[in-house]
Structures are given as C-alpha cells and as structure tokens.
Design an enzyme around this catalytic site. Structure first.
Site, PDB file in Angstrom:
ATOM      1  N   ASP A   6      62.023  50.745  58.293  1.00 41.69           N
ATOM      2  CA  ASP A   6      61.460  52.715  57.875  1.00 41.69           C
ATOM      3  C   ASP A   6      60.812  53.045  59.204  1.00 41.69           C
ATOM      4  OD1 ASP A   6      60.893  55.316  57.751  1.00 41.69           O
ATOM      5  OD2 ASP A   6      60.730  54.379  55.519  1.00 41.69           O
ATOM      6  N   LYS A  68      56.821  59.725  66.623  1.00 43.94           N
ATOM      7  CA  LYS A  68      58.221  59.565  65.676  1.00 43.94           C
ATOM      8  C   LYS A  68      58.720  61.439  66.002  1.00 43.94           C
ATOM      9  CE  LYS A  68      61.444  59.555  61.452  1.00 43.94           C
ATOM     10  NZ  LYS A  68      60.938  58.935  59.966  1.00 43.94           N
ATOM     11  N   GLU A 161      67.782  58.493  56.793  1.00 44.75           N
ATOM     12  CA  GLU A 161      67.201  57.936  55.639  1.00 44.75           C
ATOM     13  C   GLU A 161      67.671  58.577  54.037  1.00 44.75           C
ATOM     14  OE1 GLU A 161      63.409  59.626  56.792  1.00 44.75           O
ATOM     15  OE2 GLU A 161      63.522  58.461  58.528  1.00 44.75           O
ATOM     16  N   ASP A 184      62.766  64.375  49.862  1.00 49.57           N
ATOM     17  CA  ASP A 184      62.053  63.620  50.647  1.00 49.57           C
ATOM     18  C   ASP A 184      60.903  63.750  51.237  1.00 49.57           C
ATOM     19  OD1 ASP A 184      60.390  62.134  52.650  1.00 49.57           O
ATOM     20  OD2 ASP A 184      62.394  60.964  53.082  1.00 49.57           O
TER      21      ASP A 184
HETATM   22  P1  ADP Z   1      56.504  59.178  56.229  1.00 51.19           P
HETATM   23  O1  ADP Z   1      57.992  59.327  56.123  1.00 51.19           O
HETATM   24  O2  ADP Z   1      56.561  60.530  56.828  1.00 51.19           O
HETATM   25  O3  ADP Z   1      56.470  58.112  57.073  1.00 51.19           O
HETATM   26  P2  ADP Z   1      55.319  58.316  53.599  1.00 51.19           P
HETATM   27  O4  ADP Z   1      56.271  58.154  52.884  1.00 51.19           O
HETATM   28  O5  ADP Z   1      54.466  56.951  53.339  1.00 51.19           O
HETATM   29  O6  ADP Z   1      55.378  58.582  54.875  1.00 51.19           O
HETATM   30  O7  ADP Z   1      53.935  59.273  52.558  1.00 51.19           O
HETATM   31  C1  ADP Z   1      53.170  58.870  53.302  1.00 51.19           C
HETATM   32  C2  ADP Z   1      52.039  60.161  52.784  1.00 51.19           C
HETATM   33  O8  ADP Z   1      52.090  59.814  51.544  1.00 51.19           O
HETATM   34  C3  ADP Z   1      50.560  60.418  52.872  1.00 51.19           C
HETATM   35  O9  ADP Z   1      50.366  61.617  53.128  1.00 51.19           O
HETATM   36  C4  ADP Z   1      49.913  59.726  51.720  1.00 51.19           C
HETATM   37  O10 ADP Z   1      48.587  60.919  52.215  1.00 51.19           O
HETATM   38  C5  ADP Z   1      50.981  60.130  51.213  1.00 51.19           C
HETATM   39  N1  ADP Z   1      50.586  59.286  49.879  1.00 51.19           N
HETATM   40  C6  ADP Z   1      50.260  57.845  49.673  1.00 51.19           C
HETATM   41  N2  ADP Z   1      50.542  57.450  48.600  1.00 51.19           N
HETATM   42  C7  ADP Z   1      49.769  58.666  47.765  1.00 51.19           C
HETATM   43  C8  ADP Z   1      48.986  58.361  46.662  1.00 51.19           C
HETATM   44  N3  ADP Z   1      49.187  58.214  45.330  1.00 51.19           N
HETATM   45  N4  ADP Z   1      49.085  60.170  45.778  1.00 51.19           N
HETATM   46  C9  ADP Z   1      49.805  61.628  46.684  1.00 51.19           C
HETATM   47  N5  ADP Z   1      50.148  61.201  47.901  1.00 51.19           N
HETATM   48  C10 ADP Z   1      50.147  60.060  48.031  1.00 51.19           C
HETATM   49 MG    MG Z   2      59.633  58.890  55.172  1.00 53.83          MG
END
Ligand code: ADP
Ligand code: MG
Length: 592
Positions: A6, A68, A161, A184
């Site tokens: 991912d 990205k 995704e 998402d």
């Molecule tokens: P991406 O798909 O954009 O790479 P992710 O799915 O890993 O990202 O999501 C990252 C986001 O999720 C960040 O903004 C992070 O602060 C938020 N995040 C991660 N854990 C938590 C949580 N426990 N509560 C709220 N937000 C969260």
């Molecule tokens: Mg993602």
C-alpha cells in the site's frame, strides 16, 4: 513470493502471504506503518520513513512528503503550484540542487519497504502488487509502476485501493450481487467507492472523492484550536511544524481517550508570556473540543458519498456493507458520521489503515497461485470515445465501465471522395469534442469512396492496468492501425472532478449544442437532396406542392442561419413531411 504494497500518501505498508496468512512486515522498531516521507541529507544519505519525518521540521527544503499527489502529474496540474517548470512537462521536484521525478522519490519509499521485508524474511523479494486510488488515470498508474521498477520490483499488478480493502475485509464471501461502500479517509485524501460482487468478482460501480481532504486538515484545525487556547502568536516555521505534529498526536490520542493534556516544551517565539523565548505549555484538551472543530471538515465527505451512490444508481438502503479504510476513520466522530450518511453501522472488523495492504497481499497470493482465484476489477473514471463529424463526442466506453473492457463501433465517411479518416481519441463527459481532452489522434487511409461507402471499425480495449489500445480497421481495404495510450492522459484527479462538474453545469447547453449539430448535419444533407429531386421531378408534381416544399426548405435554411435549435428541428420535420410524395415518386422512378 509476491509482496503486497500500500503506497499511501501519508503512510506505506508491505507484507507477504506466509503459511496461509497475509502478514504485514514491521521494521526493526516494530512499526508496520512507514511514513511516506523522504529526506535527502546534506551528506548524500537518503532517509525514508520515521527518520525522514523527524528531519522535516529541521530541513523542510530537503524533505519530501505526500509525493503521491505529484506522481504522473504535469506542471500546471493542480498541486504543482509553487514548483517551477514549463506547463505540460512531467513534474520534477527541485531538491538539494537536483530535479527529482515523483517516481524517483516514490521509489525510495518502495526501496525502504523492500529492505524491511527482505530483512524480516531473510530472502530477496522481487515481485510486488502495488495499490493506487480507484480514480488514478493511466499516467498516474504508469508512473506508479515505474516507481516500483526503479525500486527493483517486477510489478505484477496495479490494484485499486477499495477493491483491495474489500478483499481484506473478506467481502468476496458475501452473497452474489452484494453491494459495498468503501469509505477511505486517509492523511490527505478522501474517496468513497461503491463495489458490487458479481460471481466472486468485485466491480467498482462508482468512485468519488476529494484529493485535498483528510487527516492533515483535521491536524490543522486542532493546531488552530491549540494556538487559540494557548494564546500563541505568530510562530516560526519550525515551531509551526512541531505544533502540527503535536496536534496530530492529540487528535490520535483522543480517538481512544476522552481527554488528554498536551505538553509543548519546545515552542519558541510568539507571545507566550514568559519572554524567555521558550515556554513549557500544558494544554488540556477534550474529545468534545476537537470534535467541534473537526466536524465541519468531516461533514464535507457526505456530498461525495451521495454522489457516488447516485452514480451507481443506488440508495444507501441498497448497500449490504459499509467498510472503513484509512487512519482517520479511527476517530469515533467519523464512524458516527458514516453511520448517519448510510443509515447503517460500518464494519469495524479490520484495522482501517492496514486493510488496503492486506488486500494487496491477498491479490499477490492469488496471482502467485497460493490462493483461489478472485479477479479484481476496476472502473473507468471518465468516458472514452472519438470525435465524429460535426465535432461531436462519440462515446465508445462510458464512464464507470468495469475494466478490462473492449468496445467498438463502425464509422463511415461523411464526404464523397474522402480517402482517409482522422481518429481523434477523446476522454471526458462533454457533448462537444472540443470540450473534452484529446488523448491522441491518427490517420486511417482508405481508397477514395462515395459518401457513406467507407467502413472503418474502431475498437477500444482497456486492459486491467487501465492502458488503452485503439484499433482502427478499414474493413474493405484491410488497412489497420493500432495506437497505445499509456501516459498520454494529462488528466489529474482534480481535472476529473472539474470535468464532471463542467458536464453537469453545461448539461443543457451541451445537449442543445449536440442536438443543433445533429440537426445541422441532417439539414446539410437534406437540402441539396430535396433540390436535386425537385429538379428531376418538376413535371410530375403539382405546382402548389412544389412551392410548399420550397417554402419549407427556405424555412430550414433560415432556421439554420439563425442557429435556432428548436426551430431547425421543427422545420426539418415539416420538410420531411412535405416531401413524402416526392420521396415515394423518386423511389418509384429509381426502381423503374
Ligand atoms: P494514507 O492512506 O493517506 O497514506 P493512512 O490511512 O495511514 O494514510 O491515514 C493517515 C491519517 O490517519 C493521518 O492523518 C493520521 O493522523 C490519521 N490517524 C491515524 N491513527 C488515528 C487515530 N487513532 N485517530 C485519528 N486519526 C488517526
Ligand atoms: Mg490509504
């Protein structure tokens, strides 16, 4: 062994299918999530992930995050403002005196993931499945594939995704025709995709979102709240970055805790009161407080959910499941709002920030023959077609068609003596060719033919990676041409949004333009034909019928000159009516 990856805007993950289970692989500190951040050190060393994130506050100019957003983009696309470059050229990012391409930067993240996996498994990993958002266009998919290759992978498949996530949630086991919404909300982007299960196969029925909406916006809102509560003034850049990181930590903690005291020992500058240039701040925060500032941002996802449902022709009640993907859906408020939008409880059985990677691993296992076959299908974000006579868009593959797909149509020449045709490939939702995007064009020659005699078959085939092949064949002469469109698509995701908005906004004028053009083409064909017939049959028709036909023809000409669509259509119908006898006589004469 095929790894599943991912490659996220904010975080990236890698894993493999091991002894019957999909397993995410952690780095030596036990972290499965690797921040998608690359730091180019002054000493020539490249840092990736957490180490790179730590350098961001100190050396933002040498640190690249959210690459990205730029992959497969061209200068002038949204998101490229602030980077100098000539409009239309592929984006490069100036860093430490070099110009890096987004795929080079992404390949650093992929190399890091590769090394994490190889270290854990003690063996080389050379094959991978990489996920991309469902709305990624050909150029963005092709650039992602190149990034994988630069990192030393053979990229076995680029997978959407939401389909990967649905696979991770085990939804391929649902009953046939089940419908699933994938919500998402990640670090910087939001999308809502609707899938349908058809004989064990996922189809993406629709996808919609906002590429500038995610956890970063929530961090920003929480940072503003903290600055207000602590009466902070203007902060230097470094302190701003630290404040934002603290806001993020608070936001994440408050997903599981009701209240939390944030300690800010580092902030310098601003009117923090002590006058010593550095102050220890302790700020109590409650979940309710941050929810109040986050709610309006999260509510912005609603319109996209409704739009996706509409595109899929479904109501919320028709959905069998709603699944959550992306770290931001860990917030209780997000779950609450999702439930409100879809009138149903979202499925919480997987870790939302790991589901996409798990699905990629499963897809890798399927391709590697370790798992029973399930095909993942994707969808076209915009319609594809060719330009036809009169400058009209002729759709061959409609928007939201499941890929891989193949479709074709037969075309003929509009002008007598024509000895070739220009095939102009278009993408977009507008009625007039000029309002859509040109992906390319080529000539197909044929022997000079009377009007309507040439037969050119045009076939579009889109493969599973979203690469378009256009084949044109002169069926009489046998000449054939094939053109492949890989990264010619200069369409960004924002541009897709803009195209859809434009097609709605201009729906009425567009429809009018198409109807007018079609009527004009008919008039231009009919008027000379009527005139010729009148000449030929002048003796056999009563004088008054001849004058009536002439009057009706004059009305068509004048409506055409006045460019009045409704009048043109009416007058054409009247001329058609008035020439019934004429047509019959002409036919009889022709048949002897
Ligand atoms: P991406 O798909 O954009 O790479 P992710 O799915 O890993 O990202 O999501 C990252 C986001 O999720 C960040 O903004 C992070 O602060 C938020 N995040 C991660 N854990 C938590 C949580 N426990 N509560 C709220 N937000 C969260
Ligand atoms: Mg993602």
């Amino acid at each position: 062994m095929i790894a599943g990856i991912d490659l996220g805007t904010t975080n990236s993950l890698i894993g493999v299918y091991e002894s019957g289970f999909p397993t995410l692989l952690a780095d030596t500190d036990g972290n499965r999530l690797t921040p998608s951040v690359v730091h180019y050190g002054a000493d020539g060393e490249t840092l990736v992930g957490r180490e790179a994130s730590r350098m961001e506050a100190l050396h933002p100019e040498r640190t690249i995050s959210s690459v990205k957003r730029l992959i497969g983009r061209r200068f002038g696309d949204e998101g490229t403002e602030g980077i100098a470059g000539s409009k239309g050229a592929p984006v490069t990012i100036p860093t430490h005196g070099k110009n890096l391409t987004p795929e080079e930067v992404s390949s650093e993240i992929l190399k890091k993931l590769k090394s994490i996996a190889e270290q854990r498994l003690g063996t080389e990993i050379t094959r991978a499945v990489i996920t991309v958002p469902a709305y990624f266009n050909d150029a963005q998919r092709a650039a992602t594939r190149r990034a994988g290759e630069l990192a030393g992978f053979t990229v076995e498949r680029i997978v959407a995704e939401p389909t990967a996530a649905a696979l991770a949630y085990g939804l391929d086991k649902l009953s046939d025709r089940s419908k699933v919404a994938v919500y998402d909300l990640g670090g910087g982007t939001f999308d809502l995709s609707i899938l349908q299960l058809d004989h064990g196969v996922f189809e993406v029925l629709a996808t919609h979102g906002d590429t500038q909406l995610g956890g970063d916006d929530l961090d920003e809102a929480v940072a503003v709240l903290i600055a207000k509560k602590a009466a902070l003034g203007d902060l230097p850049l470094e302190s701003q970055i630290r404040l934002k990181a603290a806001a993020r930590e608070a936001k994440e903690r408050l997903s599981t805790e009701e209240s939390f005291t944030l300690r800010l020992p580092f902030l310098t500058g601003g009117n923090t009161g002590e006058g010593k240039g550095g102050t220890n701040l302790e700020i109590p925060l409650s979940r309710a407080e941050i929810e109040a500032v986050c709610e309006p941002i999260i509510r912005r996802t609603r319109a996209h959910c409704l739009r996706s449902l509409e595109d899929a022709g479904l109501r919320a009640e028709d959905l069998d499941q709603v699944i959550l993907v992306g770290g931001s859906t860990r917030m209780p408020l997000v779950r609450h709002i999702v439930q409100e939008i879809f009138h149903t409880e979202p499925n919480l059985s997987q870790h939302p920030d790991e589901a996409v990677a798990l699905g990629a691993i499963l897809q890798g296992a399927i391709l590697g023959g370790n798992l029973q076959h399930v095909t993942l299908l994707d969808v076209t974000p915009l319609s594809l077609g060719i330009e036809t006579f009169g400058g009209l868009m002729n759709v061959i593959i409609p928007r939201n068609t499941t890929i891989p797909t193949k479709a074709g149509e037969m075309f003929t020449n509009a002008v007598a003596g024509q000895s070739g045709m220009t095939i102009t490939i278009l993408q977009g939702e507008r009625e007039m060719a000029a309002d859509n995007w040109r992906l390319g064009s080529f000539e197909i020659p044929f022997p000079p033919s009377p009007k309507g005699a040439a037969r050119v078959g045009v076939q579009f085939s889109l493969d599973a990676d979203g690469i378009l092949q256009v084949l044109a064949r002169d069926t009489a002469g046998g000449t054939e041409k094939i053109v492949e469109i890989k990264s010619a698509v200069e369409v960004s995701d924002e541009a897709v949004e803009a195209m859809l908005a434009g097609s709605l906004e201009h729906a009425f004028e567009d429809m009018d333009a198409r109807i007018f053009t079609e009527a004009r083409l008919k008039a231009e064909e009919m008027l000379p034909a009527v005139e010729a017939a009148l000449e030929q049959l002048a003796e056999e028709l009563p004088q008054e019928e001849i004058s009536e036909i002439k009057a009706k023809a004059a009305e068509v000409t004048s409506a055409l000159e006045a460019k009045e669509t409704a009048r043109l259509k009416q007058s054409l119908a009247a001329l058609d009516q008035a020439t019934q006898t004429l047509a019959t006589k002409l036919m009889e004469k022709a048949m002897g």
